[in-house]
Design an enzyme around this catalytic site. Sequence first.
Site, short mmCIF file in Angstrom:
data_model
loop_
_atom_site.label_atom_id
_atom_site.label_comp_id
_atom_site.label_asym_id
_atom_site.label_seq_id
_atom_site.Cartn_x
_atom_site.Cartn_y
_atom_site.Cartn_z
N GLU A 1 0.80 -1.23 0.00
CA GLU A 1 0.00 0.00 0.00
C GLU A 1 0.83 1.28 0.00
O GLU A 1 0.63 2.17 0.82
CB GLU A 1 -0.96 -0.02 1.20
CG GLU A 1 -1.88 -1.23 1.16
CD GLU A 1 -2.81 -1.36 2.36
OE1 GLU A 1 -2.69 -0.57 3.31
OE2 GLU A 1 -3.67 -2.25 2.34
N GLU B 1 -5.78 -11.08 -1.30
CA GLU B 1 -6.62 -10.87 -0.11
C GLU B 1 -8.09 -10.86 -0.52
O GLU B 1 -8.85 -9.96 -0.13
CB GLU B 1 -6.25 -9.55 0.58
CG GLU B 1 -4.78 -9.41 0.93
CD GLU B 1 -4.46 -8.18 1.77
OE1 GLU B 1 -5.38 -7.55 2.30
OE2 GLU B 1 -3.26 -7.85 1.88
C1 GLA Z 1 -4.99 -4.81 4.34
C2 GLA Z 1 -3.71 -5.49 4.73
C3 GLA Z 1 -3.97 -6.77 5.47
C4 GLA Z 1 -5.07 -6.65 6.47
C5 GLA Z 1 -6.28 -6.12 5.83
C6 GLA Z 1 -7.37 -6.06 6.86
O1 GLA Z 1 -5.57 -5.31 3.23
O2 GLA Z 1 -2.86 -5.75 3.65
O3 GLA Z 1 -2.81 -7.11 6.17
O4 GLA Z 1 -4.69 -5.84 7.55
O5 GLA Z 1 -5.97 -4.85 5.34
O6 GLA Z 1 -7.41 -7.16 7.69
#
Ligand code: GLA
Length: 397
Positions: A182, A288
Amino acid sequence: MMKSRPSLLRNFASRTALVAGLLASACAPSSADSTPPETVQSRTDEPAVASLKDAFAQHFLVGAALPANIFSEEDKASAELVKAQFNRITAENETKWRGVHGEPDEFSFETSDKFVEFGKRNEMEIHGHVLVWHTDQPDWIFQGEGGQPATREQLLDRLKEHIATVAGRYKGSIAYWDVVNEAFEDDGTMRKSPWYTIIGEDYIEQAFIAAAAAAPDAKLVYNDYNLWMPAKRDATVALVKKLQSKNIRIDAVGMQGHYRTAGDPTLAQVEEAILAYKGAGVQVLFSELDVDPLPFAWDRLGADVNFSVELREELDPYHEGFPAEAEEAQAQRYADLFRLFVKHSDVIESVTFWGVHDGMSWLNTWPVKGRTNYPLLFDRQLRPKKAWYAIMQVAAE
Ligand code: GLA
């Protein structure tokens, strides 16, 4: 061959009857010691296998992010479900900076070692998350002498020491590392995190150089949310090209994939991003994935964990149960996404869900604390949902 949408929905009933009994007994918390079936005998148009990992074996690995109580097998039923369904894992929190390096001169690997051992014992691909991020880390990292902010040199030393120690410890065990998470805003500008403001733009390069030295066999990943957004996508492609032009290794882009049942991104937007990263010569991971079916709490897409919203009744419509239509709409969204992933499986190496079952998803607490959410493939009793069947059918198409 692609099946039409109505046939997919019509087939839910027979599929559910056929596979649910078998899986429910494999996955229900009360029957943690029963072994899930390897194959499901079925009509020719039924899924031939009963696990995600087998169903997509020709295309990509399928993973889940695990909290400590699952990889320590304290929650035995969920651990069994993970073993039955997935062939890769990410630690939800325990390999983050705060998890392994809470104090300046202290590393604690007890929990992260358990995570890695769980993956090795079960022959899973292990994904390390994350070496450098702007949050979930102790404040001391950015502090210098006498209450002053750390200097560039101090912070670079800390970044290098952290990466050398953590990525070095799991050299040969962790197959993929999220090196930086990020770093961009949605408009493609650099996030003004302390990493950026103290070290400068080259903190990303420095992190990838350190990771390549510490973990020469691991694939190195840039991970972010909203990587389908054109400005962010282009900034990420530019980053990949910049690292490549300096001979700094970057192997993959991790598209987080925190999506919603309705609205953006369109499949075309996701596809354009996949093709852009492929064009830049790196692998793509969906790192994710979850599909949030609840009403939009705000106008922010993605997963910026620095913001949240107060609970209001209309934001939590399904606290008594997940209506069939909402579950079907979510299943279709998942099926559409997986069809796209299969189409581009030449460049997509893995698809990892952010959690195992609805009851433990972070989306029960973010962006609104206290909602009852249903973003994953297994319900709170660990039973497969319509989305699981829809995805399994995509594998059989
Ligand atoms: C982001 C992060 C993850 C996690 C999510 C929420 O996507 O990359 O590590 O913290 O937020 O759980």
